[in-house]
Structure formats: C-alpha cells, structure tokens
Design a protein around this motif. Structure first.
Motif, PDB file in Angstrom:
ATOM      1  N   LEU A  29      36.535  93.607 104.275  1.00 15.07           N
ATOM      2  CA  LEU A  29      36.374  93.664 105.593  1.00 15.07           C
ATOM      3  C   LEU A  29      36.334  94.283 106.754  1.00 15.07           C
ATOM      4  O   LEU A  29      34.969  95.685 106.859  1.00 15.07           O
ATOM      5  CB  LEU A  29      37.975  95.265 104.660  1.00 15.07           C
ATOM      6  N   ILE A  30      36.464  93.833 107.798  1.00 15.42           N
ATOM      7  CA  ILE A  30      35.960  93.811 108.997  1.00 15.42           C
ATOM      8  C   ILE A  30      36.908  95.031 109.914  1.00 15.42           C
ATOM      9  O   ILE A  30      38.028  95.102 110.650  1.00 15.42           O
ATOM     10  CB  ILE A  30      36.110  92.607 109.871  1.00 15.42           C
TER      11      ILE A  30
ATOM     12  N   VAL B 244      39.444  87.461 104.767  1.00 19.95           N
ATOM     13  CA  VAL B 244      39.204  87.740 105.737  1.00 19.95           C
ATOM     14  C   VAL B 244      40.372  88.888 106.053  1.00 19.95           C
ATOM     15  O   VAL B 244      40.830  88.338 106.314  1.00 19.95           O
ATOM     16  CB  VAL B 244      38.355  87.553 106.647  1.00 19.95           C
ATOM     17  N   VAL B 245      39.673  90.263 106.243  1.00 22.16           N
ATOM     18  CA  VAL B 245      40.992  90.957 106.546  1.00 22.16           C
ATOM     19  C   VAL B 245      40.192  92.218 108.055  1.00 22.16           C
ATOM     20  O   VAL B 245      39.360  92.990 107.824  1.00 22.16           O
ATOM     21  CB  VAL B 245      41.177  92.533 106.008  1.00 22.16           C
TER      22      VAL B 245
ATOM     23  N   LYS C  55      47.639  79.302 107.367  1.00 22.03           N
ATOM     24  CA  LYS C  55      48.274  80.734 106.102  1.00 22.03           C
ATOM     25  C   LYS C  55      45.927  79.573 105.367  1.00 22.03           C
ATOM     26  O   LYS C  55      45.959  80.766 104.696  1.00 22.03           O
ATOM     27  CB  LYS C  55      49.250  80.163 105.047  1.00 22.03           C
ATOM     28  N   THR C  56      45.866  78.789 105.562  1.00 25.47           N
ATOM     29  CA  THR C  56      44.876  78.391 104.571  1.00 25.47           C
ATOM     30  C   THR C  56      44.111  79.157 105.832  1.00 25.47           C
ATOM     31  O   THR C  56      42.796  78.738 104.873  1.00 25.47           O
ATOM     32  CB  THR C  56      44.713  76.576 105.284  1.00 25.47           C
ATOM     33  N   TYR C  57      43.633  79.840 106.770  1.00 28.47           N
ATOM     34  CA  TYR C  57      42.723  80.395 106.867  1.00 28.47           C
ATOM     35  C   TYR C  57      42.574  82.096 106.033  1.00 28.47           C
ATOM     36  O   TYR C  57      40.888  82.366 105.674  1.00 28.47           O
ATOM     37  CB  TYR C  57      42.602  80.890 108.757  1.00 28.47           C
TER      38      TYR C  57
ATOM     39  N   VAL D  56      33.995  93.275  97.172  1.00 29.78           N
ATOM     40  CA  VAL D  56      35.108  93.885  98.458  1.00 29.78           C
ATOM     41  C   VAL D  56      34.150  94.756  99.139  1.00 29.78           C
ATOM     42  O   VAL D  56      33.738  95.293  98.803  1.00 29.78           O
ATOM     43  CB  VAL D  56      36.426  94.874  98.263  1.00 29.78           C
ATOM     44  N   ALA D  57      33.722  94.069 100.435  1.00 29.90           N
ATOM     45  CA  ALA D  57      32.897  94.404 101.075  1.00 29.90           C
ATOM     46  C   ALA D  57      33.213  94.845 102.998  1.00 29.90           C
ATOM     47  O   ALA D  57      34.272  94.311 103.017  1.00 29.90           O
ATOM     48  CB  ALA D  57      31.939  93.122 101.663  1.00 29.90           C
TER      49      ALA D  57
END
Length: 705
Positions: free
Chosen positions: A450-451, A477-478, A504-506, A648-649
């Motif tokens: 989580l950025i 990645v969110v 979507k594949t990312y 979850v980071a």
C-alpha cells in the motif's frame, strides 16, 4: 440568529463551514486536488441546490482566476480561525476568574489567593478533558437553565427593589440620548459594552450539535430575556449604589443567596469554558483536515457522542496559555478587553464572508450582498474600532496570539501546497510504467504493498524511487490517497473510490479514501479488510460491465473510478483464521517462502506485544464458490486474497524539504526554518494513519520547493 445560522453546511457551522461552502460552489481552494467524482457525493450539494447549473458570474470568475484573491480569502479565514483559538484561550481565563471574583467583594480573601483558586480550577478543567464529557454532559443543560433563571430572578429583584422605572431603557430613544450626552466617551465605552454580546460567536460554531431552530428558540425565549432582565437589574441597582460599580453583580445579590449564586456561577463558567474548548478542538480538526494545520493526534472514543474529539497537543498548549494569561493579567478587566477584541474580530470576519455566501451559495443578487455588508459591517466596524483602542490595556494579547496562530496555519498550508505541486510535477508518466511490462522489470514477492500518496492521479515518484534502490516489490500494488472533501461528512458507502492502473495483469490499483472535514477515524476500523472488499467489488463491477448510477465515468488517464457498492454483493467471504486462534498470526503456508524462521519468530513476538495488529489479522478472505463469466476474474480475486494473507506493507514517503537555492530570502526563511520546524515537531504520517510500526516502510525523498 436570522442570517448567519442559515448559512450552515449540511447542518454544521463555524468559520471553516463557510469556507467549505465557498470552495464547493466556486474554485476558491488553492490545493488542486479536486475531482469531478467528488461532486457526485450525495451530500456535496444541498437539496434543491441548482447552483451547479447556473452560469458563473463575472465577479465569481474574477476571484477564481486571481490567485491573490483566493489567497486573501484564505488568510481572512485563517484570521477568523486564529481568533477562535484565541477565544479558546481567553474564555476559560475570564469565565472562571470572573465567577469567583465575588470572593473578593464578600470575603477578606486577597486577590492573589483568588487567582490561585482560579488556576487550580483551570488545571482541573484541562486535565479532565481526555476523559470526555459523556458521563456528565446530562448536567450541562440543567446547570445553564438554572443559572439563567437565577440571574433573571436577581435582575427582577433589583428592578423592583431599587428602580422600577428602569424599564424605560428598553426604548431605542436612549441610544440617541446616550451618545448625545457622552460623545466620544460613549464611543470608547463600546469596547466594554460589546462584552454583553460575547459568546454569540460560539453559537454558530456549535451549530453542528444542535439545529438552527432549537438555537433560535432557546436564545429568543430563554437566554436573551434572562440577560436583559439581569442587565436592567444591575442598572437599577447602580442607579442607587454607584459606589458598588467594581463588583456590581455580586453586590446586587441579596446576602442569603450569595453563596448559592457563587457556586452556580462557578459551575456555569466551567460549562461555558468546556463548550469553547470543544469548539477549539473542532476548529483545529477542520483546519488540519483542509491542510491548514500541522498533524496532531485526534482522539475519538466509541462511547463519546458523534463529533466529540480530544486533541492532546492543543489541550496542553491552550492550558499553558490560559494559565499565563490568568496569572500575568490578574485583573479581569484587562482579560475582558482582550476577549472582547477577539470576539468582535471573529464576528467581523464572519460578516465579511457572508456576502460571498449570499452571492455564490444562495445565488442572490450582488445588491443583497452589498446591503448586508453595509448594514452589519458598519455597525460592527464601530465596535471593532472601539475595541482596538483597548489594545494597550490588554487587547495586545489578542493580536499576539492571533498573529502566532495565523502564521502557523498559513505557513503549513503554504508549505503543504508547494510540496503537493512538487509531487504533481514529478509524478511518473504512465507510458514509462506500461513500457516495463506486467513484472515492472523487478522481482515480485507475495504480499500487498500500500503506497500512500497525496496525489489523486498518476504514479508518485516515491514508487519509482523505491524500485530504483530496491528492485523488488509486492505482487499487488495499491496506491492509496487519503483526501478531505470540503463537506462535513462523507457517507461510508461513498468513501472509497477504486480504480485500476494499467492492464489487469499488472495487479495495480488506486484507492482514493475520501473523508469530510469533520469525519474522525474511529478506533477499531479495519482498513485492510475494507480495502480488499472494495477492490473485490470493483473487480466484480468491472467484469459485469455495470454502468448504472453508482459508476463514476470520470477517467483519470487509464483509471476508471468506481464507487464501492454492495448492490451485487462482493464475491468474497470472510472467516476467522484458525491459525490466529492457535496463536499464530498468519497461515504458515503462505509466508514460509518469503520469511525466514527467525523473522517469523520475531514477528510473532512483536504481535504478541501488539494485540491490535493481531486482531487486524484475525480474518481471512476467500472467493465464494460462484461461477464467474470470465475465468480471469476468479484468478484476480485469488491473487488479491493470497496477497492480503501473505503480507500487507505500508509504504510512506519520508520527505526532506528545502527551498530552491535561487528562492527569495523570505521563501527560504519560511520553507527552511518555519515549515521544516513544524514538520519535524508534528505527528508523523504513520501515526496519523494508524499504521502498525512493524508493517511500515519509509522511503526517503528530497523536495526542493
């Protein structure tokens, strides 16, 4: 009572409520983080508000295009905000001190002893703030009603006893007689006369706790008549006992009732001080939410009423300043002059904002705005001018405190805005991200990253800076953006905006969490679970091609923003993890590949010391046994769930801010000294976002503004 209480923001009042109204109906905000999707929030516009469909006036367009006009409007609001905080400092000092001044008039106590008693009461008042008022709040209304009835009764007694003909003073004719006979001395006395109406500025600030109708009824039918009777009674008493002028209120009380009235005065002063302290917390919270105050800890306990908050830093600062004012001045007359100047200045600022509300929000002709400012502004200008004369006699403390708080709020807003513009300028183009392919040219490990970023669009430079130094990242990645919308509250179902970055594949998503300027994060909220459920809902809506009213069609590059909805019911089920029940914080099968036994043991020990983090991991998700139209949807949901269960980071930028070398001296002073000092001495972003320390990753960034 008539005009300003009608300028509410979805039931909320205060100086920032007016500013939020203006920012919603015109582009007055200096922070360019507004989105078209924000206007689709159900509470963004009031019922029957058709201002969005009206053409923009020339005056409105002039202010929107002129940066200096918008800056001047912001400074005016910040001055009003600083006055609210200043009133929060002065009100407890003058209320508690004046309530026990009767001890000097009726007993042999020295004035210094009375000041010490006032300081003890003030310390007790502020020390108990962290406990909230939910257990004693039911006493506030009876105390104030009984107090108002007591002063009204004392007033009636003095009228009947000393001078029944004082009722003639109700005639406006005596206003003319007063100024005719006193001349300039009568004008100078307005600086003290205005103390009769101080406290009305808190009525608008507390509007969110009551309805405008109830406030109008209570003021017109109870408060105002009781005050008029009390002042008429004091006038009648002084007409026969002029030597008792320094302590006219307590001297006019019959001896058998002195001590009961003194006790009620002290209780009423504590209640009034509590209301103003709460208003101070509230205005600081709103100021922080809209980017005009350094990060502070905001406490809201589940058992407290909605909207009640506690800010430790502000509580102790206000307490120290209140004690300093009480001890240094000692004479309540000097505190009264400072208090009157603060209240009148706040009212004057509100009066100057109201014409903009009339024209831009209520869509009335500009003639009504001019008439409003000419009538009320002229009257208040007379009072303000008289209060300014009292600056050498105590009013200087108001100017000093207001300048100090205005400087802090403006410097923080200026620095935050410059930093946001720098982030916006340095964001990574989507083409460079897409050219790297699904793997982004790095090693992907199990888990979810989580950025956090302030940008509502684009990829922040924090992400690429991290990958440059460590070419490995999580499989999901969110990009999380927490932003404040200029409305009091955002409904929970409309809070999350979820979108996709790239194909979507990312497995890259964007989450924009919108909150109102009065929304408070409650303890116990499970952000990770809500985030996963929202992303799963977005994947479902996207796969079924839903295009109803709950879909926002605004496109942010390749990002389609969708409001999370429960109409379909997300195809994830949540169950309690057996591993947690057994004492382990995570399913071992999902993390053994990415964690060494030593790290797993250290993490287990840490989570035993942090029960809240363990509770956050208690739940695991799994896709429901449902048939999907597209196999890729089920695969994506499985990837999402596995990433959540693995790790979850939270990745947060840790910036070092400096002004550019070619900047002017004033800018270097503001950025390098003032703004940097505030950033180093306020709460860190991780604390404000309730991020567990074990999950936090800080990325160092240099900003040259």
């Amino acid at each position: 009572m008539v005009f300003v209480l009608s300028a509410d923001d979805n039931g909320e009042g205060g100086i920032f409520a007016l500013y939020a109204l203006l920012c919603r109906h015109a582009r007055f905000s200096l922070l360019p983080n507004q989105q078209a999707a924000d206007e689709e929030i159900s509470t963004y516009y009031g019922p029957g508000d058709a201002s969005r469909n009206l053409p923009s006036s020339a005056f409105k367009s002039l202010i929107e295009r002129n940066k200096r006009s918008k800056t001047a409007l912001l400074v005016l609001v910040l001055v009003g905000t600083s006055m609210v905080i200043t009133i929060g400092v002065l009100t407890p000092a003058i209320s508690v001190s004046s309530s026990i001044d009767g001890l000097v008039a009726k007993t042999s106590l020295k004035h210094s002893t009375v000041v010490m008693i006032a300081c003890v009461l003030l310390v007790g008042l502020f020390v108990l703030q962290h406990r909230g008022t939910n257990k004693v709040a039911f006493l506030f209304a009876p105390i104030m009603i009984l107090w108002l009835l007591i002063i009204a009764t004392v007033g009636v007694y003095n009228i009947v006893t000393w001078n029944p003909s004082v009722y003639k003073a109700l005639s406006p004719y005596y206003i003319y007689v007063f100024f005719r006979d006193t001349g300039i001395d009568g004008w100078l006395s307005l600086g003290g006369i205005l103390l009769c109406i101080t406290g009305t500025e808190a009525i608008f600030a507390e509007l969110g706790q009551f309805t405008a109708t109830s406030i109008r009824f209570a003021f017109c039918c109870v408060v105002y008549p009781c005050l008029v009777l009390q002042y008429m009674g004091q006038a009648a008493f002084l007409s026969k006992n002029f030597s008792a002028l320094p302590s006219s209120f307590y001297s006019s009380i019959p001896d058998p009732f002195f001590w009961p009235v003194l006790m009620m005065a002290m209780l009423a002063a504590m209640v009034a001080s509590q209301a103003v302290i709460f208003a101070t917390f509230s205005i600081v919270k709103q100021c922080y939410a809209l980017g005009c105050f350094p990060r502070v800890k905001i406490v809201h306990k589940p058992r407290w009423v909605l909207g009640q908050i506690y800010i430790p830093e502000i509580n102790w600062v206000v307490m120290i300043l209140t004690l300093a004012v009480t001890i240094c001045f000692q004479d309540t007359r000097h505190i009264a002059f400072a208090f009157g100047l603060a209240c009148m200045t706040l009212a004057f600022v509100t009066t100057w904002l109201m014409p903009l509300i009339i024209n831009f929000v209520w869509n009335r002709n500009i003639v009504f705005s001019v008439l409003f400012i000419l009538f009320f502004g002229t009257i208040e200008l007379v009072f303000v001018a008289s209060a300014l004369v009292k600056i050498p006699k105590g009013g200087w403390i108001t100017l000093l405190l207001s300048l100090f708080f205005t400087f802090i709020t403006y410097v923080w807003h200026y620095g935050s805005r410059k930093k946001y513009l720098c982030d916006q300028h340095n964001k990574v183009p989507m083409k460079s991200i897409l050219s790297l392919g699904p793997s982004l040219g790095i090693i992907k490990v199990p888990g979810m990253g989580l950025i956090y970023t302030e940008l509502a669009s684009g990829v922040p430079a924090t992400f690429t800076h991290f990958l440059t130094n460590l070419p490995a990242f999580y499989q999901v990645v969110v990009f999380v953006c927490c932003k404040t919308v200029p409305i009091p509250y955002v409904p929970q179902k409309e809070r999350y905006l979820i979108g996709r970055i790239g194909p979507k594949t990312y497995r890259m998503y964007r989450c924009i969490i919108r909150a109102g300027y009065k929304d408070v994060n409650k303890d116990g909220d499970d952000f990770e679970d809500e985030l996963v459920m929202s992303i799963a809902e977005f994947i479902q809506l996207e796969s079924e091609g839903y295009g109803g009213s709950n879909t926002d069609r605004s496109i942010d590059g390749r990002l389609a923003v969708v409001k999370a909805s429960n109409k379909f019911g997300t195809r994830l089920s949540r169950s309690i993890s057996e591993a947690n029940i057994a004492g382990s914080s995570r399913s071992q099968t999902t993390v053994t590949n990415s964690k060494s036994p030593a790290l797993l043991r250290l993490r287990a020990e840490y989570e035993q010391e942090l029960p809240r983090l363990s509770m956050r991991r208690m739940f695991q998700f799994r896709p429901m046994d449902t048939k999907f139209r597209q196999p890729q949807v089920k695969e994506e949901l499985f990837d999402l769930v596995n990433a959540k269960d693995a790790e979850v980071a939270y990745i947060v930028g840790h910036g070092h801010v400096k002004a550019k070398r070619n900047s002017v001296f004033v800018k270097r002073l503001v950025i390098n000294v003032a703004y940097s000092f505030l950033r180093k001495n306020c709460r860190s972003p991780g604390v404000m976002l309730n991020i567990p320390h074990i999950c936090l990753i800080k990325v160092g960034m240099n900003y040259y503004l």
